[in-house]
Design a protein around this motif. Sequence first.
Motif, PDB file in Angstrom:
ATOM      1  N   VAL A  85       0.859  -1.191   0.000  1.00  0.00           N
ATOM      2  CA  VAL A  85       0.000   0.000   0.000  1.00  0.00           C
ATOM      3  C   VAL A  85       0.891   1.235   0.000  1.00  0.00           C
ATOM      4  O   VAL A  85       2.074   1.162   0.366  1.00  0.00           O
ATOM      5  N   ASP A  86       0.322   2.376  -0.378  1.00  0.00           N
ATOM      6  CA  ASP A  86       1.106   3.609  -0.383  1.00  0.00           C
ATOM      7  C   ASP A  86       1.160   4.198   1.027  1.00  0.00           C
ATOM      8  O   ASP A  86       0.413   3.778   1.925  1.00  0.00           O
ATOM      9  N   PRO A  87       2.051   5.160   1.262  1.00  0.00           N
ATOM     10  CA  PRO A  87       2.209   5.718   2.613  1.00  0.00           C
ATOM     11  C   PRO A  87       0.933   6.307   3.195  1.00  0.00           C
ATOM     12  O   PRO A  87       0.669   6.184   4.396  1.00  0.00           O
ATOM     13  N   GLU A  88       0.114   6.957   2.359  1.00  0.00           N
ATOM     14  CA  GLU A  88      -1.121   7.567   2.849  1.00  0.00           C
ATOM     15  C   GLU A  88      -2.092   6.506   3.346  1.00  0.00           C
ATOM     16  O   GLU A  88      -2.719   6.656   4.409  1.00  0.00           O
ATOM     17  N   THR A  89      -2.221   5.430   2.596  1.00  0.00           N
ATOM     18  CA  THR A  89      -3.108   4.345   3.016  1.00  0.00           C
ATOM     19  C   THR A  89      -2.610   3.723   4.315  1.00  0.00           C
ATOM     20  O   THR A  89      -3.404   3.383   5.208  1.00  0.00           O
ATOM     21  N   TRP A  90      -1.305   3.578   4.436  1.00  0.00           N
ATOM     22  CA  TRP A  90      -0.725   3.012   5.661  1.00  0.00           C
ATOM     23  C   TRP A  90      -1.049   3.886   6.885  1.00  0.00           C
ATOM     24  O   TRP A  90      -1.417   3.388   7.946  1.00  0.00           O
ATOM     25  N   LYS A  91      -0.940   5.206   6.708  1.00  0.00           N
ATOM     26  CA  LYS A  91      -1.252   6.119   7.806  1.00  0.00           C
ATOM     27  C   LYS A  91      -2.720   6.031   8.200  1.00  0.00           C
ATOM     28  O   LYS A  91      -3.060   6.061   9.391  1.00  0.00           O
ATOM     29  N   GLU A  92      -3.590   5.908   7.200  1.00  0.00           N
ATOM     30  CA  GLU A  92      -5.018   5.795   7.504  1.00  0.00           C
ATOM     31  C   GLU A  92      -5.316   4.497   8.250  1.00  0.00           C
ATOM     32  O   GLU A  92      -6.139   4.473   9.174  1.00  0.00           O
ATOM     33  N   MET A  93      -4.653   3.417   7.861  1.00  0.00           N
ATOM     34  CA  MET A  93      -4.862   2.145   8.549  1.00  0.00           C
ATOM     35  C   MET A  93      -4.382   2.236   9.998  1.00  0.00           C
ATOM     36  O   MET A  93      -4.999   1.690  10.915  1.00  0.00           O
TER      37      MET A  93
END
Length: 568
Positions: A479-487
């Motif tokens: 996943v991209d960094p933004e998706t990781w932060k949201e998770m």
Amino acid sequence: GNVNIFYYAAMEEVTGAQLIAEALKTQNVEFMFGIVGVPIIEVAMAAQAAGIKYVGMRNEQAACYAASAVGYLTGRLVHHKTLTAHSLKERSCTLSASGVLFMSLLVVIGGSSDQNQETAGAFQEFPQVLHPLGGRKGNIPAVRTSMYGRPGACYVDISGDMVNAKVNRSNVRVVSCCPPPPVSLADNTAITEAISVLKGAKRPLVIIGKGAAYGRAESALRALVEVSGLPFIPTPMGKGVLPDNHPNCVAAAQFSPPALLQADVVLLLGARLNWILHFGLPPRFDPHVKVIQVDLCAEEMGNNVRPAVALLGDVNAVVTQLLESVRKDGWKYPFNTEWWSALKEKIAANAKISKALALQSAVPMNYYTVFHHISQLLPGDCVIVSEGANTMDIGRTMLNNSLPRHRLDAGTFGTMGVGLGFAIAAASVEKSQNTGRRVVCVEGDSAFGFSGMEVETMCRYNLPVIIIVVNNNGIYSGVDPETWKEMAKMGDLTTIAPPVTLLPEARYDEVMTAFGGRGFLVRTVEELRSALKLSLSDWERPSLLNVLIDPASDRKQQEFPWLTRSNL
């Protein structure tokens, strides 16, 4: 004076470690890879004193992979042998499976407890998995067993008290170097039958396996292909036995109809009909395909598919027999057949699809864009090491090999973690032989993690390996960094993050710079080309290119899955 010198020599005491090292040197061992510990530190030191190059690794697996690769790259024919030394003998036994499956010359030496402590619960005592061949001076059974027949691994168990024990040199029986393995030929009647089957084929195909590479069959095989006019495909480590750009190479048509599925006769040269070749069975092969099987190992004949003709013998010798028969017969497969037309059509179609993907200019890049530009810059004679999932599979189709034994990948076991050990082995050989050839190690980010600490080994020995990590943030996909932060905001990542994900945009390049190598963070085509050019110009230290790609990047649509599964 001469009498005194003779008396001194006769009374000289030597240790077990010295005798082991001298025995290895007698067998033309040039490299030793390992991690030392009690009781084999002295063996490594004695090996260095005897003129053997010792490469200290960070992980026992990587040491074993490196040793097996050197055996494959050099072979007995050029008087090199490999040895791996480990302090934990139980791990040595398990890891030597890489030598068995990699089909390479490999002797694994493990240190064990003193003989009087066996079965008493001694330090790290554990029974060997493979049959131990005793620690005699010369250890000819181990060397000969590794070399003769199908090459593979042998394990030698050295008791701790033997390493430091002393003996008068006059009592030592010196054993000479093990001779090269005898070369066996196929039965002449079977050769005649094989030629008859080939002449009757409408859609023939030659499959070049790793055994042909190990058997140094490239010269005879090139002549056979060009005299007979037969199309060929290589297995993953059969690449380069004949150049990938050879006009008779139809590898681009391999993994979809018509190459495998429509071939009616297959000449199988040193390859196994295992999962890599889909067992030689439908739906990937014609159910009525006739297989002419050439192999050094009698037990391999008929595995999964009964051969129409079995040619048992040394691959190079058997190919030479076939070549002589084809020349005598005057037969040549026509180049203007429907079969050749179908193969060329499929090659062109696949090339068009790959080119379209390669020329995409989006950021982050996809696999095909990355490999397209890497392929444009790599020297034609470089050794390519590769491992990963899509990284290895796509790279295999886009990074060409022109020379035999210049590609090393995960092979039959599909084992991740082999890459850096293989690269260290290849770089050690190239440096020793002063060939001027580069070693390029192309890794998936997950695969790199298995043996990543070996970058310190590369820096320690100034091995100018170029590592290219194709980083998609995960295993298969991330996943991209933004998706990781949201998770992360949603709660505990151990219950939320997909199991295939890794830390997005991990700085693998900084691991290399931490040990003194060169590291590059790459996001664009321009950065990729610049970093690779700089790395290729640096012969003093290793480099690592951390190439960030689209986490959702994937292979182009495949007509068949990569792994053939049972219907049960």
